[in-house]
Design a protein around this motif. Sequence first.
Motif, PDB file in Angstrom:
ATOM      1  N   SER A 254       0.820  -1.213   0.000  1.00  0.00           N
ATOM      2  CA  SER A 254       0.000   0.000   0.000  1.00  0.00           C
ATOM      3  C   SER A 254       0.853   1.262   0.000  1.00  0.00           C
ATOM      4  CB  SER A 254      -0.926   0.002   1.220  1.00  0.00           C
ATOM      5  OG  SER A 254      -0.165   0.003   2.423  1.00  0.00           O
ATOM      6  N   LYS A 258       0.364   3.974  -2.946  1.00  0.00           N
ATOM      7  CA  LYS A 258      -0.088   5.326  -2.597  1.00  0.00           C
ATOM      8  C   LYS A 258       0.935   6.379  -3.013  1.00  0.00           C
ATOM      9  CE  LYS A 258      -2.962   4.055   1.393  1.00  0.00           C
ATOM     10  NZ  LYS A 258      -3.074   4.090   2.882  1.00  0.00           N
ATOM     11  N   ILE A 279      -7.913  -1.048  -0.730  1.00  0.00           N
ATOM     12  CA  ILE A 279      -7.053  -1.903   0.086  1.00  0.00           C
ATOM     13  C   ILE A 279      -7.941  -2.840   0.899  1.00  0.00           C
ATOM     14  CG2 ILE A 279      -5.232  -2.000   1.827  1.00  0.00           C
ATOM     15  CD1 ILE A 279      -4.487   0.865   1.024  1.00  0.00           C
ATOM     16  N   ASP A 282      -3.707  -5.578   3.355  1.00  0.00           N
ATOM     17  CA  ASP A 282      -2.357  -5.144   3.010  1.00  0.00           C
ATOM     18  C   ASP A 282      -1.352  -6.238   3.364  1.00  0.00           C
ATOM     19  OD1 ASP A 282      -0.407  -3.536   2.025  1.00  0.00           O
ATOM     20  OD2 ASP A 282      -0.446  -2.075   3.663  1.00  0.00           O
ATOM     21  N   ILE A 321      -5.563  -4.116  -3.635  1.00  0.00           N
ATOM     22  CA  ILE A 321      -4.577  -4.865  -2.852  1.00  0.00           C
ATOM     23  C   ILE A 321      -5.345  -5.848  -1.976  1.00  0.00           C
ATOM     24  CG2 ILE A 321      -2.713  -4.725  -1.154  1.00  0.00           C
ATOM     25  CD1 ILE A 321      -2.309  -1.796  -2.070  1.00  0.00           C
TER      26      ILE A 321
END
Length: 402
Positions: A254, A258, A279, A282, A321
């Motif tokens: 993540s 990001k 997400i 993660d 994710i």
Amino acid sequence: MTIKRKCLKAFKKINTNEHISVLYVEDQIDIQEELSDILSMFVDEVHIASNGKEGLEVFQKINPDLIITDIQMPVMTGLEMISEIRKKNKTIPIIVTSAFNKTDYLLKAIDLGVEHYLLKPIMVNKLENCLNKIKTYLFQQRELEAYQHYLEDRVEEEVVLREAKEALLIEQNKSYEIGQMVSVIAHQWKQPLHYLNLLIEDLGMEYDYQPLTPEYIKDFIQKGTNRIQFLANTMDNFLSFYKTNKNKTNFFISHVVKEVALFLEMSYKSQGIHIDIIIKDDYALYGIENEFQQVVLNLINNAKEAFDGQKRIDAKITIVISIDEKKGKLTIKDNAGGIKYENISKIFQLEFTTKEGGNGIGLYLVKKIVEERFKGSIIVSNQEEGAQFELEFNINEGNKNV
């Protein structure tokens, strides 16, 4: 020229070592002297020992190519010596000589891996025949070893060349990415610079028509500082994004996603493309974070370029994710219509590109990095609205961040 032909050509340059040394162990001096003279006619070196104990000592000292030994000897028998030698060398050829044609001797010699058994008195032609067979075997083994060393050297050279080529490709791709990112920065700087220009013009007009108040000056400084800080942050993000770090660490997916999305977000929004990050679960990977950053950047840019020439008001790149059955997954998909059927099987090939001005390196490197650096897998498919890239990695419980 094939590798096999190159190897054979190289073999012609190898000066095969045909030197043969023999350890001859015999306790009867007359037989020992007579046979050692005969052996000297067929081999280069003959080392003598009078019993098994001496033979074992000579063997450890000279490491001969071949051993010829009697069986019945004082101190240590020939079979006892062979048994000790086999603990250190299981392949050295051995000829046993004996005046006794006993079955138990023969069976014991076979168990110890003895190649030949000659009865005394030894016939020169039979001895010569045995020696010729063993010499042929030894020469073939030496050629095989030389061939193996040659192949190992070739493999090592190819590995070095491949690694150098891959390093060059990574640098070429990085240069291409930097060019794209510079255009992103230019776009991100354009609006704040225009705002600063208007702010300065407004200051001039305010000065011409009315006195400047402390409140106005304070507001002017605040607005100008904010825009300048934005410009500085953009450049800091760019420098941080391309900072080379070759250290392997644990990093969460993540964080990388990001970071890349934040850097691209404003530029993509101006083109009408929305990046949506979902997400679900993660997880962390172990490796060089910059390399995985390249993977994410290439895949997002590839999705963005799929919208080139389209005028969509709902253009979207979705990044998911998740964890599924102890497999970490990263899915990047778009709604740009998908990849042409005839191209989908070639999408990861080096130098294959459908983009004008593309270098055909990005997706090739994505696959290489995912599979070789992170021991993962990547597949591409067309879904209902567009293309989807799905990455999968092995993870353990300690790498989850639910």
